[in-house]
Scaffold this motif. Structure first.
Motif, PDB file in Angstrom:
ATOM      1  N   ARG A 285       3.015  20.746  -1.054  1.00 19.96           N
ATOM      2  CA  ARG A 285       2.451  21.885  -1.798  1.00 19.96           C
ATOM      3  C   ARG A 285       2.847  21.822  -3.281  1.00 19.96           C
ATOM      4  NH1 ARG A 285       5.593  25.722  -0.180  1.00 19.96           N
ATOM      5  NH2 ARG A 285       6.620  25.978  -2.172  1.00 19.96           N
ATOM      6  N   ILE A 286       4.137  21.605  -3.548  1.00 16.46           N
ATOM      7  CA  ILE A 286       4.630  21.673  -4.931  1.00 16.46           C
ATOM      8  C   ILE A 286       4.012  20.575  -5.795  1.00 16.46           C
ATOM      9  CG2 ILE A 286       6.722  21.382  -6.350  1.00 16.46           C
ATOM     10  CD1 ILE A 286       8.247  22.672  -3.906  1.00 16.46           C
ATOM     11  N   PHE A 287       3.848  19.382  -5.220  1.00 15.74           N
ATOM     12  CA  PHE A 287       3.351  18.242  -6.001  1.00 15.74           C
ATOM     13  C   PHE A 287       1.868  17.953  -5.752  1.00 15.74           C
ATOM     14  CE2 PHE A 287       7.917  17.900  -5.656  1.00 15.74           C
ATOM     15  CZ  PHE A 287       8.274  17.710  -6.987  1.00 15.74           C
ATOM     16  N   HIS A 288       1.189  18.881  -5.063  1.00 18.81           N
ATOM     17  CA  HIS A 288      -0.262  18.762  -4.815  1.00 18.81           C
ATOM     18  C   HIS A 288      -0.594  17.396  -4.218  1.00 18.81           C
ATOM     19  CE1 HIS A 288      -0.144  22.241  -7.374  1.00 18.81           C
ATOM     20  NE2 HIS A 288       0.118  21.545  -8.453  1.00 18.81           N
ATOM     21  N   LEU A 289      -0.001  17.080  -3.090  1.00 21.40           N
ATOM     22  CA  LEU A 289      -0.194  15.761  -2.490  1.00 21.40           C
ATOM     23  C   LEU A 289      -1.208  15.846  -1.357  1.00 21.40           C
ATOM     24  CD1 LEU A 289       3.575  14.802  -2.508  1.00 21.40           C
ATOM     25  CD2 LEU A 289       1.786  14.063  -4.105  1.00 21.40           C
ATOM     26  N   PRO A 290      -2.025  14.780  -1.202  1.00 22.57           N
ATOM     27  CA  PRO A 290      -3.056  14.808  -0.160  1.00 22.57           C
ATOM     28  C   PRO A 290      -2.436  14.658   1.235  1.00 22.57           C
ATOM     29  CG  PRO A 290      -2.989  12.653  -1.218  1.00 22.57           C
ATOM     30  CD  PRO A 290      -2.026  13.526  -1.974  1.00 22.57           C
ATOM     31  N   GLN A 291      -3.173  15.112   2.233  1.00 22.27           N
ATOM     32  CA  GLN A 291      -2.810  14.832   3.630  1.00 22.27           C
ATOM     33  C   GLN A 291      -2.817  13.327   3.833  1.00 22.27           C
ATOM     34  OE1 GLN A 291      -1.984  16.437   6.324  1.00 22.27           O
ATOM     35  NE2 GLN A 291      -2.913  18.468   6.393  1.00 22.27           N
ATOM     36  N   GLN A 292      -1.926  12.821   4.616  1.00 22.76           N
ATOM     37  CA  GLN A 292      -1.996  11.423   5.047  1.00 22.76           C
ATOM     38  C   GLN A 292      -2.485  11.458   6.497  1.00 22.76           C
ATOM     39  OE1 GLN A 292       2.270  10.718   3.965  1.00 22.76           O
ATOM     40  NE2 GLN A 292       1.455   8.843   3.078  1.00 22.76           N
ATOM     41  N   PRO A 293      -3.789  11.148   6.722  1.00 18.76           N
ATOM     42  CA  PRO A 293      -4.318  11.254   8.083  1.00 18.76           C
ATOM     43  C   PRO A 293      -3.674  10.235   9.020  1.00 18.76           C
ATOM     44  CG  PRO A 293      -5.963  10.321   6.583  1.00 18.76           C
ATOM     45  CD  PRO A 293      -4.798  10.729   5.743  1.00 18.76           C
ATOM     46  N   ASP A 294      -3.566  10.582  10.290  1.00 16.37           N
ATOM     47  CA  ASP A 294      -2.998   9.679  11.311  1.00 16.37           C
ATOM     48  C   ASP A 294      -1.670   9.094  10.862  1.00 16.37           C
ATOM     49  OD1 ASP A 294      -5.117   9.984  13.105  1.00 16.37           O
ATOM     50  OD2 ASP A 294      -6.325   8.532  11.985  1.00 16.37           O
ATOM     51  N   THR A 295      -0.812   9.928  10.307  1.00 15.00           N
ATOM     52  CA  THR A 295       0.477   9.463   9.797  1.00 15.00           C
ATOM     53  C   THR A 295       1.588  10.311  10.408  1.00 15.00           C
ATOM     54  OG1 THR A 295      -0.528   8.716   7.737  1.00 15.00           O
ATOM     55  CG2 THR A 295       1.835   9.180   7.675  1.00 15.00           C
ATOM     56  N   TRP A 296       2.562   9.647  11.003  1.00 17.42           N
ATOM     57  CA  TRP A 296       3.691  10.375  11.588  1.00 17.42           C
ATOM     58  C   TRP A 296       4.882   9.436  11.757  1.00 17.42           C
ATOM     59  CZ3 TRP A 296      -0.484   8.821  14.599  1.00 17.42           C
ATOM     60  CH2 TRP A 296      -0.203   7.990  15.683  1.00 17.42           C
ATOM     61  N   ILE A 297       6.027  10.034  12.082  1.00 19.12           N
ATOM     62  CA  ILE A 297       7.210   9.228  12.408  1.00 19.12           C
ATOM     63  C   ILE A 297       7.728   9.657  13.780  1.00 19.12           C
ATOM     64  CG2 ILE A 297       7.749   9.032   9.949  1.00 19.12           C
ATOM     65  CD1 ILE A 297      10.175  10.838  10.401  1.00 19.12           C
ATOM     66  N   GLU A 298       8.361   8.722  14.459  1.00 16.40           N
ATOM     67  CA  GLU A 298       8.962   9.014  15.757  1.00 16.40           C
ATOM     68  C   GLU A 298      10.462   8.781  15.640  1.00 16.40           C
ATOM     69  OE1 GLU A 298       4.923   7.416  18.003  1.00 16.40           O
ATOM     70  OE2 GLU A 298       6.828   6.466  18.470  1.00 16.40           O
ATOM     71  N   ILE A 299      11.218   9.791  16.042  1.00 18.63           N
ATOM     72  CA  ILE A 299      12.676   9.663  15.942  1.00 18.63           C
ATOM     73  C   ILE A 299      13.306   9.819  17.317  1.00 18.63           C
ATOM     74  CG2 ILE A 299      12.766  10.515  13.555  1.00 18.63           C
ATOM     75  CD1 ILE A 299      13.789  13.194  14.779  1.00 18.63           C
TER      76      ILE A 299
END
Ligand code: NCD
Ligand code: ZN
Ligand code: ZN
Length: 359
Positions: A285-299
């Motif tokens: 929100r603060i840096f007006h960044l686009p969604q990264q579709p199909d992007t995630w991390i698994e921990i």
């Protein structure tokens, strides 16, 4: 296994151009993926610094060829580039203003120079300030006078977080980030520094802002709700530089941040939601960044392991947290549908990263 959104780090130093022996866009973005970050915003204090069209295009060309995760590149505020920087604003992650002593040549002391940048930089694009203590109070006033938002980098002091809280209560448009090393400091003396000469080893703990006192740290924890982002301030320098004369300030942080934060979750000091809010939702929100579709991390939130520089991807070859036992580990990272990290190995090719301002 727990799935989280790809983490966003709004404050990293990729060192390219001019410092490729410490890090470059290839090694730095490999470190980002290994640390669970799929998007990084790179600071402009390179050699030469990123302050005009040619230097911005140079940095972006290197990123385009080498980056393994998505990225943006800040412009640096210099003494005579206010108009030129403003004209390039939309191509950059934001404007970075260095208002206190730190690494690199970009520092503005004269407040009339600050005003030139506040006058010209587009009001809807981010300004990030390295401003400590009273400089921070001054830049909050400046933002208020020009009626625009400002983001305070690496807040470390009790007086800073209390002032930010108060400013926000009064309606000032201020956001801030805190680095993990100001919440969970590395051991002092640093590991493996015992065999160094008198007064050395201290270079490894040099960082700006300096490591804070237990009282300052406690104030940050007590005011967690006033902290918008966790940002690594990944600032790699080699051990030869850190152990030499005039050690440059800074720690590598991309590959230790999430394990340290997950360890704090285990200790009951944070929740996973606290991390997602500050490492994804708020920076987006603060840096007006686009969604990264199909992007995630698994921990694996329970994995017990120890931080080791030999297993890291940063080129600088060390960490102030060497040997520290942690809980929680990144297992897998998926960037726009592609598996880019798995079980300690970076699988992304250089150049697959995208400039978030090209979207
Ligand atoms: C940073 C660097 O090395 O570029 N060093 C640091 O100690 N944080 C500069 C900065 O972020 O101020
Ligand atoms: Zn800084
Ligand atoms: Zn920094």
């Amino acid at each position: 296994m727990i799935q989280l959104p790809g983490l966003i780090d709004p404050h990293v130093h990729m060192r390219e151009p001019g410092g490729e022996h410490k890090e470059d866009w290839d090694s730095g973005t490999a470190a980002a993926l290994a640390g669970g970050f799929t998007l990084v915003l790179a600071m402009p204090n390179t050699r030469p610094p990123v302050t005009d069209a040619a230097s911005l295009e140079g940095a972006l060309a290197a990123a385009r060829a080498k980056a393994r995760c998505d990225y943006g590149q800040y412009l640096g505020a210099g003494p005579d580039n206010a108009a030129a920087a403003a004209a390039l604003a939309g191509r950059s992650a934001g404007l970075k203003m260095y208002l206190d002593q730190t690494y690199g040549p970009l520092r503005l002391d004269d407040m009339t120079l600050w005003m030139q940048h506040f006058e010209r930089w587009p009001a809807d694009l981010p300004i990030v300030a390295h401003a400590e203590s009273r400089s921070m109070a001054a830049v909050l006033l400046m933002a208020q006078l020009f009626d625009r938002p400002v983001h305070i980098a690496h807040v470390s002091l009790r007086e800073e977080i209390l002032l930010i809280r108060k400013a926000r209560e009064r309606g000032l448009k201020v956001t801030c980030e805190v680095a993990p090393h100001h919440l969970m400091p590395p051991p002092n003396p640093p590991p493996n520094s015992q065999n160094l000469g008198e007064g050395q080893g201290g270079g490894r703990l040099e960082v700006r802002p300096r490591l804070n006192t237990p009282e300052d740290r406690q104030a940050l924890w007590d005011n967690l709700d006033a902290i918008d982002c966790f940002a690594t301030d990944h600032a790699p320098h080699t051990l030869a530089e850190k152990d030499g004369p005039n050690p440059p300030p800074g720690f590598p942080g991309l590959e230790t941040a999430l394990p340290l934060l997950l360890t704090a979750v285990h200790a009951g000091r944070l929740t996973l939601d606290d991390i997602v809010l500050r490492c994804h939702t708020n920076p987006r929100r603060i840096f007006h960044l686009p969604q990264q579709p199909d992007t995630w991390i698994e921990i694996d939130p329970d994995a017990e392991w120890s931080l080791r520089a030999t297993e890291m991807h940063t080129r600088c070859g060390w960490t102030p947290y060497e040997g520290m036992p942690v809980r929680g580990r990144v297992q897998r990272v998926v960037l726009r549908g592609a598996e880019v990290f798995k079980d300690g190995r970076v699988l992304a090719e250089p150049g697959i990263g995208r400039n978030v301002r090209d979207c």
